[in-house]
Design a protein around this motif. Sequence first.
Motif, PDB file in Angstrom:
ATOM      1  N   GLY A 121      54.325  78.036  37.993  1.00 51.80           N
ATOM      2  CA  GLY A 121      55.268  77.274  38.787  1.00 51.80           C
ATOM      3  C   GLY A 121      56.508  78.054  39.433  1.00 51.80           C
ATOM      4  O   GLY A 121      56.711  77.364  40.626  1.00 51.80           O
ATOM      5  N   THR A 122      57.079  78.762  39.032  1.00 53.90           N
ATOM      6  CA  THR A 122      58.548  79.435  39.557  1.00 53.90           C
ATOM      7  C   THR A 122      57.885  80.319  40.838  1.00 53.90           C
ATOM      8  O   THR A 122      58.516  80.154  41.673  1.00 53.90           O
ATOM      9  CB  THR A 122      59.027  80.309  38.473  1.00 53.90           C
ATOM     10  N   GLU A 123      56.943  81.131  40.525  1.00 58.81           N
ATOM     11  CA  GLU A 123      56.357  81.822  41.423  1.00 58.81           C
ATOM     12  C   GLU A 123      56.093  80.856  42.744  1.00 58.81           C
ATOM     13  O   GLU A 123      56.343  81.419  44.081  1.00 58.81           O
ATOM     14  CB  GLU A 123      55.139  82.641  41.160  1.00 58.81           C
ATOM     15  N   ILE A 124      55.387  79.863  42.700  1.00 51.80           N
ATOM     16  CA  ILE A 124      55.110  78.990  43.695  1.00 51.80           C
ATOM     17  C   ILE A 124      56.064  78.313  44.306  1.00 51.80           C
ATOM     18  O   ILE A 124      56.113  78.623  45.512  1.00 51.80           O
ATOM     19  CB  ILE A 124      53.945  77.595  43.140  1.00 51.80           C
ATOM     20  N   PRO A 176      52.076  84.301  44.952  1.00 52.32           N
ATOM     21  CA  PRO A 176      50.899  83.451  44.560  1.00 52.32           C
ATOM     22  C   PRO A 176      49.719  83.787  45.387  1.00 52.32           C
ATOM     23  O   PRO A 176      48.626  83.842  45.073  1.00 52.32           O
ATOM     24  CB  PRO A 176      51.320  82.114  44.646  1.00 52.32           C
ATOM     25  N   ALA A 177      50.098  84.215  46.564  1.00 57.81           N
ATOM     26  CA  ALA A 177      49.176  84.725  47.373  1.00 57.81           C
ATOM     27  C   ALA A 177      48.376  86.043  47.157  1.00 57.81           C
ATOM     28  O   ALA A 177      47.332  86.278  47.203  1.00 57.81           O
ATOM     29  CB  ALA A 177      49.599  84.785  48.975  1.00 57.81           C
ATOM     30  N   ASP A 178      49.279  86.957  46.478  1.00 60.11           N
ATOM     31  CA  ASP A 178      48.705  88.092  46.066  1.00 60.11           C
ATOM     32  C   ASP A 178      48.046  87.912  44.840  1.00 60.11           C
ATOM     33  O   ASP A 178      46.796  88.419  44.529  1.00 60.11           O
ATOM     34  CB  ASP A 178      49.948  88.964  45.682  1.00 60.11           C
ATOM     35  N   SER A 234      44.449  86.671  45.999  1.00 58.05           N
ATOM     36  CA  SER A 234      43.804  87.577  46.750  1.00 58.05           C
ATOM     37  C   SER A 234      43.118  88.802  45.577  1.00 58.05           C
ATOM     38  O   SER A 234      42.125  89.083  45.736  1.00 58.05           O
ATOM     39  CB  SER A 234      44.364  88.146  47.776  1.00 58.05           C
ATOM     40  N   SER A 235      43.975  89.056  44.552  1.00 62.36           N
ATOM     41  CA  SER A 235      43.558  90.150  43.520  1.00 62.36           C
ATOM     42  C   SER A 235      42.438  89.288  42.759  1.00 62.36           C
ATOM     43  O   SER A 235      41.766  90.311  42.237  1.00 62.36           O
ATOM     44  CB  SER A 235      44.899  90.504  42.899  1.00 62.36           C
ATOM     45  N   ALA A 236      42.607  87.984  42.337  1.00 60.99           N
ATOM     46  CA  ALA A 236      41.371  87.467  41.425  1.00 60.99           C
ATOM     47  C   ALA A 236      40.123  87.419  42.205  1.00 60.99           C
ATOM     48  O   ALA A 236      39.234  87.335  41.736  1.00 60.99           O
ATOM     49  CB  ALA A 236      42.017  86.131  41.180  1.00 60.99           C
ATOM     50  N   LEU A 237      40.362  87.089  43.780  1.00 59.92           N
ATOM     51  CA  LEU A 237      39.148  87.157  44.373  1.00 59.92           C
ATOM     52  C   LEU A 237      38.348  88.662  44.735  1.00 59.92           C
ATOM     53  O   LEU A 237      37.237  88.768  44.736  1.00 59.92           O
ATOM     54  CB  LEU A 237      39.134  86.650  45.900  1.00 59.92           C
ATOM     55  N   GLY A 238      39.299  89.417  44.637  1.00 60.26           N
ATOM     56  CA  GLY A 238      38.917  90.984  44.807  1.00 60.26           C
ATOM     57  C   GLY A 238      38.606  91.598  43.663  1.00 60.26           C
ATOM     58  O   GLY A 238      38.409  93.105  43.534  1.00 60.26           O
ATOM     59  N   VAL A 239      38.448  90.958  42.419  1.00 60.17           N
ATOM     60  CA  VAL A 239      37.950  91.715  41.297  1.00 60.17           C
ATOM     61  C   VAL A 239      36.944  92.424  41.180  1.00 60.17           C
ATOM     62  O   VAL A 239      36.741  93.515  40.515  1.00 60.17           O
ATOM     63  CB  VAL A 239      38.211  90.576  40.029  1.00 60.17           C
ATOM     64  N   LEU A 240      35.992  91.984  42.044  1.00 61.81           N
ATOM     65  CA  LEU A 240      34.610  92.563  42.088  1.00 61.81           C
ATOM     66  C   LEU A 240      34.622  93.767  42.948  1.00 61.81           C
ATOM     67  O   LEU A 240      33.537  94.685  42.731  1.00 61.81           O
ATOM     68  CB  LEU A 240      33.793  91.613  42.736  1.00 61.81           C
ATOM     69  N   GLU A 241      35.573  94.257  43.555  1.00 65.15           N
ATOM     70  CA  GLU A 241      35.930  95.392  44.310  1.00 65.15           C
ATOM     71  C   GLU A 241      36.385  96.505  43.252  1.00 65.15           C
ATOM     72  O   GLU A 241      36.360  97.531  43.754  1.00 65.15           O
ATOM     73  CB  GLU A 241      36.648  95.070  45.526  1.00 65.15           C
TER      74      GLU A 241
END
Length: 193
Positions: free
Chosen positions: A39-42, A56-58, A61-68
């Motif tokens: 919440g603080t980061e947001i 939060p954007a990072d 994006s890192s959660a989406l890029g875990v397969l890479e």
Amino acid sequence: MSTNTSLYSRLSRRETHAPRSVLAITLAVLLILVAAWIGTEIVLSLLALPALLVAPADMFSSALGVLEQPAQYVGIAGVVVAIIGLVLLIAGIAPGRRARHTLSSTRTATVADNAVIASALARHAAHAGNVSPDNVTVSVSHRRADVHLTPASGLPVDAAAITAAVNQQLEQYELTPRVTAKVRVAENGKVGA
């Protein structure tokens, strides 16, 4: 009468089973801290201020890029998360037991600590074996009582009599859950015992 019986069984269960309060409180505090951090980061991101740890954007994006990421790192992380989840699941489902047993009684809820039961069994085993109480060691677990007796040097000990005395005591106590005894007499005696 049935009301008292249900009350006694509830009290006995409460005294023989450990609560999960510490684990639940620890997990709740950890989840609150993580939620407060996210919440603080947001809020910092919305105010266009620098992030404390990760924007939060990072994170997204890192959660989406875990397969890479390399498969061995993702696999290791998955195994670690699965083990933590399994440990928490087992801790939540398995009954937490205290080192206590209930004694059969219709008029009251009677709970005895395993150390008290062990002490009583040691006294009876020493008397049955005609040895000093210092030469008897008893440990009581959830379903078993281990009796270890060291006789005095040169004096024979009747292991069957000791076993019978210990079993008789356990039958008189009518412990729940039921405890079985294993008696071991040391081969070498103790001088001056």
